[in-house]
Structures are given as C-alpha cells and as structure tokens.
Design a protein around this motif. Structure first.
Motif, PDB file in Angstrom:
ATOM      1  N   MET A   4       0.846  -1.168   0.000  1.00 50.12           N
ATOM      2  CA  MET A   4       0.000   0.000   0.000  1.00 50.12           C
ATOM      3  C   MET A   4       0.895   1.237   0.000  1.00 50.12           C
ATOM      4  O   MET A   4       1.743   1.395   0.863  1.00 50.12           O
ATOM      5  N   ILE A   5       0.694   2.095  -0.986  1.00 49.40           N
ATOM      6  CA  ILE A   5       1.459   3.332  -1.099  1.00 49.40           C
ATOM      7  C   ILE A   5       0.523   4.484  -0.756  1.00 49.40           C
ATOM      8  O   ILE A   5      -0.563   4.594  -1.318  1.00 49.40           O
ATOM      9  N   VAL A   6       0.940   5.329   0.185  1.00 46.00           N
ATOM     10  CA  VAL A   6       0.107   6.450   0.618  1.00 46.00           C
ATOM     11  C   VAL A   6       0.815   7.744   0.244  1.00 46.00           C
ATOM     12  O   VAL A   6       1.999   7.924   0.503  1.00 46.00           O
ATOM     13  N   ASP A   7       0.055   8.645  -0.388  1.00 46.85           N
ATOM     14  CA  ASP A   7       0.587   9.938  -0.806  1.00 46.85           C
ATOM     15  C   ASP A   7      -0.419  11.010  -0.401  1.00 46.85           C
ATOM     16  O   ASP A   7      -1.624  10.774  -0.477  1.00 46.85           O
ATOM     17  N   ARG A   8       0.059  12.167   0.025  1.00 43.41           N
ATOM     18  CA  ARG A   8      -0.832  13.264   0.401  1.00 43.41           C
ATOM     19  C   ARG A   8      -0.647  14.414  -0.561  1.00 43.41           C
ATOM     20  O   ARG A   8       0.461  14.762  -0.943  1.00 43.41           O
TER      21      ARG A   8
END
Length: 111
Positions: A1-5
C-alpha cells in the motif's frame, strides 16, 4: 500500500495485496491517518476488479462520507455501469480530483 498526500487529499495506491487486505489496512489506521482527509483509492495495479471487490469498500465509504469527506475509487478495470450508487468509482485520477472538487462545492452550498 502506497500512501501519498496532496493537500487535504490522501491517495492510497494498491500494490499487491488483495482488496480485502487493503480495506482492512485502511480501516485499522482510519482514525489516526485517514479520517480528516478526502480519500482516493487507486486500484490501477490490479488486472481484474469484480463487483464484489468494489463492494468491500462500501462500509468504509459510508463511514467516510458520513464524516463529510469524499471517498473515490479509481479503476479502469471495473464495469462502471454495475457499480452501486453508494460508491463513487471513476476510471482516472483526474476524474477523482474533479469529483472531490464538486463534492466540496456541494458541501459548501449545504447540499
């Protein structure tokens, strides 16, 4: 899972885990990491997305939308005509941003 804001938007990209695992991971970290942001879940790395896979997000989406935040799923692998009305599913990331912008305007107007 890759999380970016990106500002007030969190983009979660699916890598290799199953949809059920992804939903579970998001739910476990929901209060700490995601509750305050609009969410975009990108499922573009998965080859096939079934209606059952998309429905896995229903409870999470309802909770998030109840908190006055947008929840959008991005996939070009699903039949968009079969998607339930309670979920927002779009084929591109740009459309996800557009949906969030429109929903923000609706919230500001009191809809």
């Amino acid at each position: 899972m890759i999380v970016d804001r990106n500002g007030n938007i969190t983009i979660i990209a699916q890598e290799k885990a199953s949809v059920k695992t992804l939903v579970n991971n998001i739910e476990q970290a929901y209060d700490d990491k995601y509750k305050s942001y609009h969410l975009i879940v990108r499922l573009s790395s998965l080859e096939k997305i079934s209606l059952e896979d998309i429905i896995e997000f229903l409870r999470l989406s309802n909770t998030h939308r109840g908190d006055k935040k947008s929840f959008v799923i991005v996939t070009s692998q699903a039949d968009l005509d079969q998607m339930p009305d309670e979920l927002v599913v779009v084929p591109t990331l740009q459309e996800a941003y557009d949906i969030i912008e429109m929903e923000d305007i609706e919230r500001d107007l009191g809809f």
